[in-house]
Design an enzyme around this catalytic site. Sequence first.
Site, PDB file in Angstrom:
ATOM      1  N   ASN A 153       0.846  -1.201   0.000  1.00  0.00           N
ATOM      2  CA  ASN A 153       0.000   0.000   0.000  1.00  0.00           C
ATOM      3  C   ASN A 153       0.881   1.250   0.000  1.00  0.00           C
ATOM      4  O   ASN A 153       1.618   1.493   0.954  1.00  0.00           O
ATOM      5  CB  ASN A 153      -0.915  -0.007   1.228  1.00  0.00           C
ATOM      6  CG  ASN A 153      -1.991   1.069   1.158  1.00  0.00           C
ATOM      7  OD1 ASN A 153      -1.863   2.047   0.433  1.00  0.00           O
ATOM      8  ND2 ASN A 153      -3.061   0.884   1.906  1.00  0.00           N
ATOM      9  N   HIS A 172       0.991 -16.023 -13.833  1.00  0.00           N
ATOM     10  CA  HIS A 172       0.103 -16.632 -14.823  1.00  0.00           C
ATOM     11  C   HIS A 172       0.221 -18.160 -14.849  1.00  0.00           C
ATOM     12  O   HIS A 172      -0.621 -18.837 -15.438  1.00  0.00           O
ATOM     13  CB  HIS A 172       0.400 -16.062 -16.211  1.00  0.00           C
ATOM     14  CG  HIS A 172      -0.831 -15.829 -17.031  1.00  0.00           C
ATOM     15  ND1 HIS A 172      -1.929 -16.660 -16.983  1.00  0.00           N
ATOM     16  CD2 HIS A 172      -1.149 -14.842 -17.911  1.00  0.00           C
ATOM     17  CE1 HIS A 172      -2.864 -16.216 -17.806  1.00  0.00           C
ATOM     18  NE2 HIS A 172      -2.418 -15.107 -18.374  1.00  0.00           N
ATOM     19  N   ASP A 200      -5.331 -17.393 -13.778  1.00  0.00           N
ATOM     20  CA  ASP A 200      -5.733 -16.900 -15.094  1.00  0.00           C
ATOM     21  C   ASP A 200      -6.399 -15.527 -14.960  1.00  0.00           C
ATOM     22  O   ASP A 200      -6.830 -15.123 -13.873  1.00  0.00           O
ATOM     23  CB  ASP A 200      -6.699 -17.882 -15.761  1.00  0.00           C
ATOM     24  CG  ASP A 200      -6.043 -19.225 -16.039  1.00  0.00           C
ATOM     25  OD1 ASP A 200      -4.837 -19.221 -16.367  1.00  0.00           O
ATOM     26  OD2 ASP A 200      -6.717 -20.257 -15.913  1.00  0.00           O
TER      27      ASP A 200
END
Length: 545
Positions: free
Chosen positions: A467, A518, A522
């Site tokens: 953050n 990946h 997905d």
Amino acid sequence: MAEVIKMPKMSDTMTEGVIANWLVKVGDKVKSGDILAEVETDKATMELESYADGYILFIGIEKGKAVPVNGIIAVIGKQGEDYQTLLNGNTIPTHAPAPVPQAETPTTPPPAPQPVAEKVANVKATVIRMPKMSDTMTEGVIANWLVKVGDKLKSGDIIAEVETDKATMELESYETGVLLYIGAEKGKSVPVDGVIAVIGEAGADYMALLNPSTPPPAKVETATQTTNHVAPTVTTVSASQPVASEVITSAGGRVFASPLARKMAQDKGYDIAQIKGSGENGRITKKDVETFTPSAKPSALPTTSAENKPKSSPQVTGQESFTESPISQMRKTVARRLSESMFTAPHFYVTMEIIMDKAMVARTSMNEISPVKISFNDLVIKATAVALRKHPALNSSWLGDKIRQNQHIHIGMAVAVPEGLLVPVVRFADTKSLSQIAAETKELAGKAKDKKLQPADWEGNTFSISNLGMFGVDEFTAIINPPDACILAVGGIKETVVVKDGQMHAGNVMKVTLSSDHRVVDGATAAAFLQTLKGLLEDPLRMLI
């Protein structure tokens, strides 16, 4: 018999340590438990204890120099004892100073080095003992053996997982050879300094190295190298610890100060010799440094420069300059791990806008009754944990030949410190209330900045959050923090014009970007997770039900 002290592996990511300060010198008499040196690792500055009683015969590394894990740090033994044979074949950093003669030993030259095999009755094998992996550890449990008798090993191979009172940690082999003997079964506890294994040359008769009380193995097929290895212990340096350390002042006097106080004084540019200590025997503490007001320094005398001289023609003024600082252990580890992540995990990014109007109102109401102030980051952590429960595919790790989907949810929160980045972990975040999360994040952030985190505080994350909203950043992408498959980058809340039902009005928008591996996640799965997260933050009551 002299004992070789090697650089222990003080954290799961440590590959080397820097000798921040020596607290002893050659010729000093030490006993088991004495602090020999302060070591800067990638996580914190730690203290290195002696396991042996005797005299410092040899110091293998200068202050400020790095030592690889398993590199020789020192040798402790009897006065006048020949330790040269212990150094044969062992790793000594190339920048280490030559052995310094002991202060009280005769000036006659030492005998010529003898082969290590002869030093240990021709047994070419090494006993591996249980190291002290935390300041409170008295024994370790063999959680899992990763090798078996007869396996060939090289230095750096992981041979077992050891459960301590702090965490489950990996045990490295410091030797190259064949595993000849296993001294403890899986699930059994071994006291600190107890025999774990023997590594050496195939066929070596290693029984002479074991204590007479050690039962022989049922079946032995092989063996290894030289002296018994005992890994020194480490404890995190804090201001409350009663261990004083000496500082040699420029005037030749001695000032007693805690390691933390000395580090703070150095960071602030104070001359620690000018600080008056309030501790025992005048020892300087953290509080003394915090309340110290340095005296004004005399103004520098004017100097004649090229700029002050008459110029016959126009010329460029100014001076090129730069500073270079050695890379801290923490920064080295951050660079190595994130480089590995970026170039091995195929990252993809999905960004979504979240309207935070209701979250802002809800937070104000919650803080009226919460015992701890709840931040927007706490809201994000809670909402992320709840969303992960609905989308467990993102709470996973890539293990090469398999994907591990974690059933528990441990959220790692990135905390910036001067030396780099730490990621303490909020465990079982989905089961905790917002006030519990708020209290825990504040405690962990404080410990991170004070370098007081323990292995149990930074290990085990299954998903991470970074953050930068409090720094005015609207949007960014983050690099995945291994072994996680995902990390969420959170921007600041910005008042802007939003359109709803065809009408424009003022609203508060926060952008989040999900970085995903990946190989594990997905695009559609990532998008579904963000939709759930968006729904929870835009209507915070949903995460409380």
